[in-house]
Design a protein around this motif. Structure first.
Motif, PDB file in Angstrom:
ATOM      1  N   ILE A 240      76.208 -32.680 -27.835  1.00  0.00           N
ATOM      2  CA  ILE A 240      75.325 -31.552 -28.165  1.00  0.00           C
ATOM      3  C   ILE A 240      75.916 -30.662 -29.253  1.00  0.00           C
ATOM      4  CG2 ILE A 240      74.285 -29.443 -27.234  1.00  0.00           C
ATOM      5  CD1 ILE A 240      74.109 -30.947 -24.526  1.00  0.00           C
ATOM      6  N   SER A 241      77.217 -30.419 -29.176  1.00  0.00           N
ATOM      7  CA  SER A 241      77.832 -29.424 -30.062  1.00  0.00           C
ATOM      8  C   SER A 241      77.818 -29.823 -31.530  1.00  0.00           C
ATOM      9  CB  SER A 241      79.271 -29.142 -29.617  1.00  0.00           C
ATOM     10  OG  SER A 241      80.050 -30.322 -29.685  1.00  0.00           O
ATOM     11  N   VAL A 242      77.743 -31.117 -31.839  1.00  0.00           N
ATOM     12  CA  VAL A 242      77.795 -31.547 -33.241  1.00  0.00           C
ATOM     13  C   VAL A 242      76.413 -31.862 -33.817  1.00  0.00           C
ATOM     14  CG1 VAL A 242      80.134 -32.445 -32.999  1.00  0.00           C
ATOM     15  CG2 VAL A 242      78.201 -33.974 -32.621  1.00  0.00           C
ATOM     16  N   LEU A 243      75.374 -31.593 -33.059  1.00  0.00           N
ATOM     17  CA  LEU A 243      74.023 -31.813 -33.578  1.00  0.00           C
ATOM     18  C   LEU A 243      73.699 -30.790 -34.667  1.00  0.00           C
ATOM     19  CD1 LEU A 243      71.795 -32.534 -30.439  1.00  0.00           C
ATOM     20  CD2 LEU A 243      72.156 -34.065 -32.374  1.00  0.00           C
ATOM     21  N   ASP A 244      73.037 -31.251 -35.708  1.00  0.00           N
ATOM     22  CA  ASP A 244      72.619 -30.349 -36.783  1.00  0.00           C
ATOM     23  C   ASP A 244      71.284 -29.701 -36.425  1.00  0.00           C
ATOM     24  OD1 ASP A 244      74.778 -30.641 -38.524  1.00  0.00           O
ATOM     25  OD2 ASP A 244      73.980 -32.524 -39.309  1.00  0.00           O
ATOM     26  N   VAL A 245      71.337 -28.847 -35.399  1.00  0.00           N
ATOM     27  CA  VAL A 245      70.146 -28.116 -34.970  1.00  0.00           C
ATOM     28  C   VAL A 245      70.525 -26.649 -34.799  1.00  0.00           C
ATOM     29  CG1 VAL A 245      69.129 -30.119 -33.811  1.00  0.00           C
ATOM     30  CG2 VAL A 245      70.599 -28.565 -32.514  1.00  0.00           C
ATOM     31  N   ASP A 246      69.533 -25.843 -34.513  1.00  0.00           N
ATOM     32  CA  ASP A 246      69.759 -24.411 -34.340  1.00  0.00           C
ATOM     33  C   ASP A 246      70.779 -24.146 -33.232  1.00  0.00           C
ATOM     34  OD1 ASP A 246      68.881 -21.554 -34.830  1.00  0.00           O
ATOM     35  OD2 ASP A 246      68.426 -21.759 -32.694  1.00  0.00           O
ATOM     36  N   ARG A 247      71.663 -23.188 -33.468  1.00  0.00           N
ATOM     37  CA  ARG A 247      72.728 -22.893 -32.508  1.00  0.00           C
ATOM     38  C   ARG A 247      72.171 -22.492 -31.147  1.00  0.00           C
ATOM     39  NH1 ARG A 247      77.141 -18.608 -34.339  1.00  0.00           N
ATOM     40  NH2 ARG A 247      77.443 -20.267 -35.885  1.00  0.00           N
ATOM     41  N   LYS A 248      71.083 -21.742 -31.134  1.00  0.00           N
ATOM     42  CA  LYS A 248      70.508 -21.311 -29.857  1.00  0.00           C
ATOM     43  C   LYS A 248      70.057 -22.498 -29.021  1.00  0.00           C
ATOM     44  CE  LYS A 248      68.929 -16.730 -31.313  1.00  0.00           C
ATOM     45  NZ  LYS A 248      67.749 -15.841 -31.482  1.00  0.00           N
ATOM     46  N   ARG A 249      69.519 -23.513 -29.673  1.00  0.00           N
ATOM     47  CA  ARG A 249      69.087 -24.708 -28.940  1.00  0.00           C
ATOM     48  C   ARG A 249      70.281 -25.449 -28.356  1.00  0.00           C
ATOM     49  NH1 ARG A 249      65.749 -28.451 -32.533  1.00  0.00           N
ATOM     50  NH2 ARG A 249      65.468 -29.532 -30.537  1.00  0.00           N
TER      51      ARG A 249
ATOM     52  N   ALA B 122      66.539 -35.540 -19.600  1.00  0.00           N
ATOM     53  CA  ALA B 122      66.227 -34.121 -19.799  1.00  0.00           C
ATOM     54  C   ALA B 122      66.710 -33.642 -21.164  1.00  0.00           C
ATOM     55  CB  ALA B 122      66.864 -33.287 -18.689  1.00  0.00           C
ATOM     56  N   MET B 123      67.882 -34.124 -21.575  1.00  0.00           N
ATOM     57  CA  MET B 123      68.414 -33.752 -22.885  1.00  0.00           C
ATOM     58  C   MET B 123      67.538 -34.274 -24.015  1.00  0.00           C
ATOM     59  SD  MET B 123      71.021 -31.808 -23.059  1.00  0.00           S
ATOM     60  CE  MET B 123      69.964 -30.934 -21.910  1.00  0.00           C
ATOM     61  N   PHE B 124      66.990 -35.462 -23.824  1.00  0.00           N
ATOM     62  CA  PHE B 124      66.114 -36.024 -24.855  1.00  0.00           C
ATOM     63  C   PHE B 124      64.847 -35.183 -25.013  1.00  0.00           C
ATOM     64  CE2 PHE B 124      67.951 -40.487 -23.861  1.00  0.00           C
ATOM     65  CZ  PHE B 124      69.085 -40.161 -24.588  1.00  0.00           C
ATOM     66  N   GLU B 125      64.425 -34.531 -23.921  1.00  0.00           N
ATOM     67  CA  GLU B 125      63.260 -33.649 -23.999  1.00  0.00           C
ATOM     68  C   GLU B 125      63.621 -32.336 -24.692  1.00  0.00           C
ATOM     69  OE1 GLU B 125      60.063 -34.108 -23.160  1.00  0.00           O
ATOM     70  OE2 GLU B 125      60.502 -36.199 -22.676  1.00  0.00           O
ATOM     71  N   LEU B 126      64.799 -31.805 -24.349  1.00  0.00           N
ATOM     72  CA  LEU B 126      65.230 -30.544 -24.955  1.00  0.00           C
ATOM     73  C   LEU B 126      65.657 -30.732 -26.410  1.00  0.00           C
ATOM     74  CD1 LEU B 126      67.378 -28.949 -22.093  1.00  0.00           C
ATOM     75  CD2 LEU B 126      65.193 -28.117 -22.953  1.00  0.00           C
TER      76      LEU B 126
ATOM     77  N   LEU C 247      68.664 -35.789 -30.483  1.00  0.00           N
ATOM     78  CA  LEU C 247      69.717 -36.565 -29.829  1.00  0.00           C
ATOM     79  C   LEU C 247      69.241 -37.990 -29.553  1.00  0.00           C
ATOM     80  CD1 LEU C 247      72.562 -36.453 -28.522  1.00  0.00           C
ATOM     81  CD2 LEU C 247      71.458 -35.727 -26.414  1.00  0.00           C
ATOM     82  N   HIS C 248      68.028 -38.102 -29.055  1.00  0.00           N
ATOM     83  CA  HIS C 248      67.449 -39.418 -28.769  1.00  0.00           C
ATOM     84  C   HIS C 248      67.273 -40.226 -30.050  1.00  0.00           C
ATOM     85  CE1 HIS C 248      63.934 -42.012 -27.219  1.00  0.00           C
ATOM     86  NE2 HIS C 248      65.066 -42.513 -26.777  1.00  0.00           N
ATOM     87  N   ARG C 249      66.787 -39.575 -31.088  1.00  0.00           N
ATOM     88  CA  ARG C 249      66.580 -40.275 -32.358  1.00  0.00           C
ATOM     89  C   ARG C 249      67.904 -40.747 -32.950  1.00  0.00           C
ATOM     90  NH1 ARG C 249      62.383 -36.262 -33.182  1.00  0.00           N
ATOM     91  NH2 ARG C 249      63.832 -34.929 -34.346  1.00  0.00           N
ATOM     92  N   HIS C 250      68.927 -39.930 -32.833  1.00  0.00           N
ATOM     93  CA  HIS C 250      70.241 -40.329 -33.345  1.00  0.00           C
ATOM     94  C   HIS C 250      70.754 -41.581 -32.631  1.00  0.00           C
ATOM     95  CE1 HIS C 250      70.830 -37.349 -36.261  1.00  0.00           C
ATOM     96  NE2 HIS C 250      71.312 -36.370 -35.521  1.00  0.00           N
ATOM     97  N   ILE C 251      70.596 -41.615 -31.325  1.00  0.00           N
ATOM     98  CA  ILE C 251      71.089 -42.764 -30.557  1.00  0.00           C
ATOM     99  C   ILE C 251      70.347 -44.036 -30.951  1.00  0.00           C
ATOM    100  CG2 ILE C 251      71.245 -43.757 -28.235  1.00  0.00           C
ATOM    101  CD1 ILE C 251      71.744 -40.910 -27.201  1.00  0.00           C
ATOM    102  N   LEU C 252      69.029 -43.948 -31.088  1.00  0.00           N
ATOM    103  CA  LEU C 252      68.243 -45.120 -31.474  1.00  0.00           C
ATOM    104  C   LEU C 252      68.609 -45.590 -32.886  1.00  0.00           C
ATOM    105  CD1 LEU C 252      64.692 -44.243 -30.071  1.00  0.00           C
ATOM    106  CD2 LEU C 252      66.440 -45.716 -29.059  1.00  0.00           C
ATOM    107  N   ARG C 253      68.752 -44.651 -33.799  1.00  0.00           N
ATOM    108  CA  ARG C 253      69.106 -45.027 -35.173  1.00  0.00           C
ATOM    109  C   ARG C 253      70.519 -45.576 -35.253  1.00  0.00           C
ATOM    110  NH1 ARG C 253      66.375 -39.564 -37.159  1.00  0.00           N
ATOM    111  NH2 ARG C 253      64.245 -40.304 -37.488  1.00  0.00           N
TER     112      ARG C 253
END
Length: 316
Positions: free
Chosen positions: A214-223, A286-290, A294-300
């Motif tokens: 989660i911590s290295v995802l390029d998404v908003d910090r709040k998320r 649940a993480m894939f929903e939030l 993350l889910h897309r990264h794993i599939l790619r």
């Protein structure tokens, strides 16, 4: 291949650990420099070293009869090789982003765990932190009144108490046996229970996987913070229930055996492991929903490594 204390390993544990640590540092650097040219070579070396580190434990787990961990560690090196190949490919920007995420995920999940596992004080504090909460939970619910007993250090020369151990408590330099640090759980009156608490009982491995991912995802910090606050406390609470349940079963069904397994052995090695894997699966969903990223990264990532067939749009 090295044979030591009945444990078979391809490399000396110290050598494999150093290789793994260097590999994770390389992956961390390549993640931070992910927008720079020429960092793929550094990442490739990192993948190989990390793969060797995990693969080195496969024979050890095979000797212990742990099929799940044997398979997982044995697959580490082939997966690392697949990622090395993926690093050399000409990838789309989205596939490259997934590969960059994998670098950071492994570095910031494996790195902190290695740090805790190889700094005795951190290992012991983690054990005390979780074990004391399990004891408090059992006492609070009126199930059984237990407390923490002596913490032992399991060296190659034998067991010695933590307070009397004269080894380096800030970095593991001595030879150790399986589960280097163990805290005994005892009854409130000092009676023995027969259960020792080790680092693996803290669920640190499970939590650190989600922290790294989660911590290295390029998404908003709040998320990211929201996702961490959702996962880590839940894993910790579930682990407290797991440990408390194992202790209760051990004391309530003393003498029970099935296929040569005691209630504790059956619960610890099979029942709780199945439940834990299922819980991790649900948490991942649940993480894939939030965090659908993350889910897309794993599939790619699977597609980039050639482990999943890439979907193509039908031509009109």
């Amino acid at each position: 291949m090295r044979l030591s204390s009945g444990n078979v390993m391809f490399l000396a544990k110290e050598v494999a650990t150093i290789a793994g640590a260097i590999g994770m540092v390389m992956l961390a650097i390549s993640w931070h420099k992910r927008h720079n040219e020429g960092v793929s070579r550094l990442a490739q070396t990192g993948w190989v070293l990390v793969g060797i580190y995990f693969f080195n434990d496969s024979m050890y787990y095979f000797e212990l009869g742990d099929i799940v961990l044997t398979i997982m560690t044995a697959l580490a090196l082939p997966i690392a090789v697949a990622l090395v190949i993926a690093e050399a490919r000409s990838l789309t920007s989205r596939d490259r982003a997934a590969l960059n995420w994998a670098r950071g995920c492994v570095a910031y999940a494996g790195g902190p765990y290695l740090l805790v596992a190889h700094i005795p004080w951190l290992s012991v504090l983690a054990i005390w932190f979780v074990a004391s909460q399990v004891a408090m939970f059992l006492s609070f619910t009126g199930t059984i009144d237990i407390k923490l007993g002596e913490t032992m250090v399991n060296t190659d020369a034998g067991q010695v108490s933590w307070s009397e151990w004269d080894g380096n408590k800030w970095f593991m330099t001595d030879g150790f046996g399986e589960h280097p640090f163990q805290t005994e759980l005892i009854m409130a009156d000092g009676g023995a229970i027969g259960i020792n608490f080790v680092l693996a009982c803290t669920a640190l491995q499970s939590m650190i996987v989600f922290i790294g991912a989660i911590s290295v995802l390029d998404v908003d910090r709040k998320r990211r913070i929201r996702a961490l606050l959702f996962t880590i406390p839940i894993i910790h609470i579930l682990n407290l229930f797991r440990n408390a349940g194992l202790i209760w079963m051990h004391l309530s069904y003393e003498g029970w055996e099935y296929l040569g397994l005691s209630m504790f052995e059956f619960g610890h090695s099979y029942a709780s492991r199945v439940v834990s894997l299922f819980a991790m699966f649900v948490m991942a969903i649940a993480m894939f929903e939030l965090l659908p990223e993350l889910h897309r990264h794993i599939l790619r990532l699977l597609e980039a490594a050639g482990l999943r067939k890439k979907k193509t749009k039908p031509s009109s």
